[in-house]
Scaffold this active site. Structure first.
Site, PDB file in Angstrom:
ATOM      1  N   LYS A 118       0.837  -1.203   0.000  1.00  0.00           N
ATOM      2  CA  LYS A 118       0.000   0.000   0.000  1.00  0.00           C
ATOM      3  C   LYS A 118       0.874   1.256   0.000  1.00  0.00           C
ATOM      4  CE  LYS A 118      -3.866   1.971   2.719  1.00  0.00           C
ATOM      5  NZ  LYS A 118      -4.685   1.755   3.936  1.00  0.00           N
ATOM      6  N   SER A 199      -9.457   1.823   3.432  1.00  0.00           N
ATOM      7  CA  SER A 199      -8.630   2.559   2.495  1.00  0.00           C
ATOM      8  C   SER A 199      -7.663   1.676   1.696  1.00  0.00           C
ATOM      9  CB  SER A 199      -7.829   3.633   3.231  1.00  0.00           C
ATOM     10  OG  SER A 199      -6.952   3.051   4.187  1.00  0.00           O
ATOM     11  N   SER A 223      -9.964  -0.542   7.452  1.00  0.00           N
ATOM     12  CA  SER A 223      -9.282  -0.314   6.178  1.00  0.00           C
ATOM     13  C   SER A 223      -8.555  -1.527   5.618  1.00  0.00           C
ATOM     14  CB  SER A 223      -8.300   0.860   6.303  1.00  0.00           C
ATOM     15  OG  SER A 223      -8.998   2.075   6.310  1.00  0.00           O
TER      16      SER A 223
END
Length: 534
Positions: A118, A199, A223
Site C-alpha cells: 500500500k 482505504s 481499512s
C-alpha cells in the site's frame, strides 16, 4: 510506465537462513512449469513457496508472470487501477533471490515471493510514498519501513505500490473509497462498477485479481477488513503493536497497524510471521517479540475442536450465509455461544474515536512530515496540506472536499483534556465490551459478519455502505481481527470476521483457517462490467 525499487538484503532484525537442497530450475524450465500448472492468478502464496522450495519454480519466472498479469489486468483490460507503480528492479531482486538458492541458501516460505505494498508504507527506491496525495509526490525517502525490511530479510520481492483511498480515507466524510489523486479510482474485480472499499482498496483488489502473491494493507478502522471482505479475500488486522508503524504515513498511533491481505489464511500467516516484531522506535511494539512466532504452526482442520466461539448477530440480508457459516463451525467441533451485544454504546465509542482520530491525525502527521529527509516535501503540518489542496483544488478536490482535515486542524493537541477523555472513554468502552464478552462467556474468539456487499462507486456522492460492519470494536480496542470469505451476496463477496483478545493473533488465525478449509467459500472474480439487471 510502472516503476520499482533497489535491492536491500541487510536488516538489523535478521532471521536465520537455512540450507537448501533442491536443484534450482532454469528460468525457462520454471516458466514452463508455471504454465503447465495454471495461470499465475490461480496460485496461493503458499503454493508458490512450495514450488520454489521443491525446485519447480523460481522467483524470476514468478515475478515476470506477475508483471505480465499487472500489465494485462491493471494497466489494460479491466484497468483496475489497483497498482500505482511497479519497481523497475523487480526482476533484479528476483534474480538475486534465485542466486541465493543456487548457492544453497533458502530464507523460508517468503523466499523470492513477490508482494505489493500500500502506498502509505515507505519502500526504498525511486517510487515516492504518496498516501495517494499529490502533496507527497516528491516523497522518495530511500528508506524501508521496518515491516518492509523484515519482509526483505525473509526473502520477499517488493513488486510495487498499490492504490488507496487518499490519506487512508481520513480527508473527508464524503469521500469515495478507493479514489486518490495519484492513482484514480480502484475498481472491484468482481464487478467493475462496484467499490473496492478502503482505504486499502488497491491491496484488496490486487489480491483478488491475482496481481501478486500477497499484499500489504493498513487499518485504522476497517481499512484492511472492509476491502478484504468486499473483494473476497483474506485480510488480517493484527493486534496494534505486533507490527511496527514507523515510516508509515499515519492517522492514529492508538489504532494504526499494517497487515497482510491474501488469498488464504495460511498465506496471511506466512506474511505475518515475517512482518511481526518489536521496533525500539515504535513504543507500541514493546511486547511484540514476546508474542511473535511462526503463525503457520497449528493451522489445522481440527483446530475448532473444543473451541468456544461467541456469535454477534447484526441485522443483515445475508442471515442465511451467516447461519451456514455457523453450521460449518459447529460441524468442525466448535461450541457456539450467542452473545448479547445490544448494550454496547457504539455511538459513544464512535464519538470518542472520532475525536481521537482528529487529534492524533494533526499531531502524528506533523511528526511524520517533519521527520522526512530534508528537501523532499515542503509541507510540515496538516495546515500545510490543507493549503496545498486548496491551491490544487482542480486535481485534489475535484470529487470531494477536505472537511475532516479542516476539523482536525482545529484540534488543540495531545495534552488537551478533551482528547484524553475521548481516548480513555472510547478505548475503555471498546476494550471492556470485548473483554467482558470473552471472559463472561468463556469464548476463545468472536465471529460477526465483516461487511455487506460492495456498493456502486459514485464519485462525488460519497460511499453507500451496505450491511453490517465488524471493525469498530477491535479497531478501537487494538485487538486482532481476521476476515475470511463467507460467500456471495447478490453475486458479490462478503466476509466472516474472527476477533480475538489482545495478542491472541495466533488463535484467531487458527480458527479462521479451520473455517476456511471447511467452507471453501472464496470465489475468483469474473471482472464483470456490472451486476445490474442480472
Amino acid at each position: 510506465m510502472k516503476l520499482k525499487i533497489a535491492l536491500a538484503l541487510t536488516c538489523a532484525l535478521a532471521q536465520p537462513v537455512s540450507a537448501w537442497a533442491a536443484t534450482p530450475p532454469s528460468v525457462e524450465q520454471a516458466s514452463a512449469n508455471l504454465a503447465k500448472t495454471g495461470p499465475i492468478e490461480n496460485f496461493d502464496l503458499s503454493e508458490l513457496a512450495d514450488g520454489v522450495k521443491d525446485g519447480i519454480f523460481n522467483s524470476e519466472a514468478i515475478t515476470a508472470a506477475y508483471l505480465a498479469r499487472i500489465a494485462a489486468v491493471d494497466d489494460s483490460g479491466p484497468t483496475l487501477s489497483a497498482v500505482i507503480a511497479t519497481f523497475p528492479d523487480a526482476l533484479e531482486q528476483a534474480r538475486a533471490m534465485d542466486a541465493e538458492l543456487r548457492a544453497g541458501k533458502f530464507r523460508g516460505p517468503m523466499h523470492g515471493i513477490p508482494i505489493l505494498v500500500k502506498d502509505n508504507v515507505e519502500v526504498a527506491g525511486p517510487i515516492p510514498t504518496t498516501a495517494g496525495s499529490l502533496a507527497l509526490a516528491g516523497n522518495i525517502t530511500n528508506r524501508d519501513a521496518p515491516l518492509i525490511a523484515r519482509l526483505r530479510e525473509a526473502g520477499a520481492i517488493i513488486l510495487g505500490k498499490t492504490n488507496l483511498s487518499e490519506w487512508a480515507n481520513i480527508r473527508s466524510d464524503n469521500s469515495t473509497s478507493g479514489w486518490s489523486a495519484v492513482g484514480g479510482l480502484t475498481k472491484n474485480p468482481h464487478a467493475l462498477d462496484r467499490n473496492a472499499c478502503g482505504s486499502s482498496s488497491g491491496s484488496g483488489s490486487a489480491a483478488a485479481a491475482g496481481l501478486a502473491a500477497g499484499t500489504i494493507g493498513t487499518e485504522t478502522d476497517g481499512s484492511i477488513t472492509c476491502p478484504a471482505g468486499v473483494n473476497g479475500v483474506v485480510g488480517f488486522k493484527p493486534t496494534v503493536g505486533l507490527v511496527s508503524r514507523r515510516y508509515v504515513v499515519p492517522i492514529s498511533h492508538s489504532q494504526d497497524t499494517a497487515g497482510p491481505m491474501t488469498r488464504s489464511v495460511r498465506d496471511a500467516a506466512i506474511m505475518l510471521t515475517a512482518m511481526a516484531g518489536s521496533d525500539p522506535q515504535d513504543a507500541a511494539t514493546t511486547e511484540a517479540d514476546n508474542w511473535r512466532g511462526d503463525y503457520t504452526s497449528g493451522l489445522a482442520l481440527d483446530a475448532l475442536k473444543g473451541m468456544r466461539i461467541g456469535v454477534i448477530r447484526a441485522p443483515t440480508a445475508d442471515a442465511a450465509l451467516f447461519d451456514a457459516a455457523i453450521a460449518k463451525l459447529t460441524a468442525g467441533g466448535a461450541e457456539i455461544v450467542i452473545l448479547d451485544a445490544s448494550k454496547i454504546d457504539r455511538q459513544k465509542i464512535g464519538q470518542g474515536e472520532f475525536k481521537v482520530l482528529l487529534a492524533e491525525l494533526k499531531a502524528d502527521l506533523a511528526g511524520y512530515l517533519q521527520g522526512l529527509p530534508q528537501g523532499l516535501v515542503p509541507h510540515k503540518t496538516l495546515a500545510d496540506i490543507v493549503a496545498f489542496n486548496k491551491a490544487n483544488a482542480d486535481k485534489e478536490l475535484q470529487h470531494f472536499g477536505q472537511d475532516t482535515f479542516e476539523m482536525a486542524d482545529k484540534e488543540k493537541g495531545l495534552d488537551d483534556p478533551a482528547y484524553l477523555e475521548a481516548l480513555a472513554t472510547s478505548r475503555g468502552l471498546a476494550s471492556n465490551a470485548l473483554n467482558q464478552m470473552f471472559a463472561n462467556n468463556k469464548v476463545d474468539v468472536i465471529i460477526a459478519q465483516t461487511n455487506g456487499p460492495a456498493w456502486l462507486s459514485t464519485l462525488g456522492k460519497g460511499d453507500a455502505f451496505s450491511g453490517p460492519s465488524a471493525s469498530q470494536l477491535p479497531a478501537v480496542a487494538g485487538f486482532p481481527h481476521l476476515t475470511v470469505p463467507m460467500g456471495l451476496s447478490s453475486g458479490l463477496p462478503v466476509g466472516l470476521s474472527f476477533i480475538g483478545p489482545k495478542w491472541h493473533d495466533h488463535n484467531v488465525l487458527k480458527a479462521g483457517y479451520a473455517y476456511e478449509q471447511l467452507s471453501k467459500a472464496r470465489v475468483a472474480p469474473k471482472f464483470a462490467a456490472s451486476l445490474e439487471n442480472k
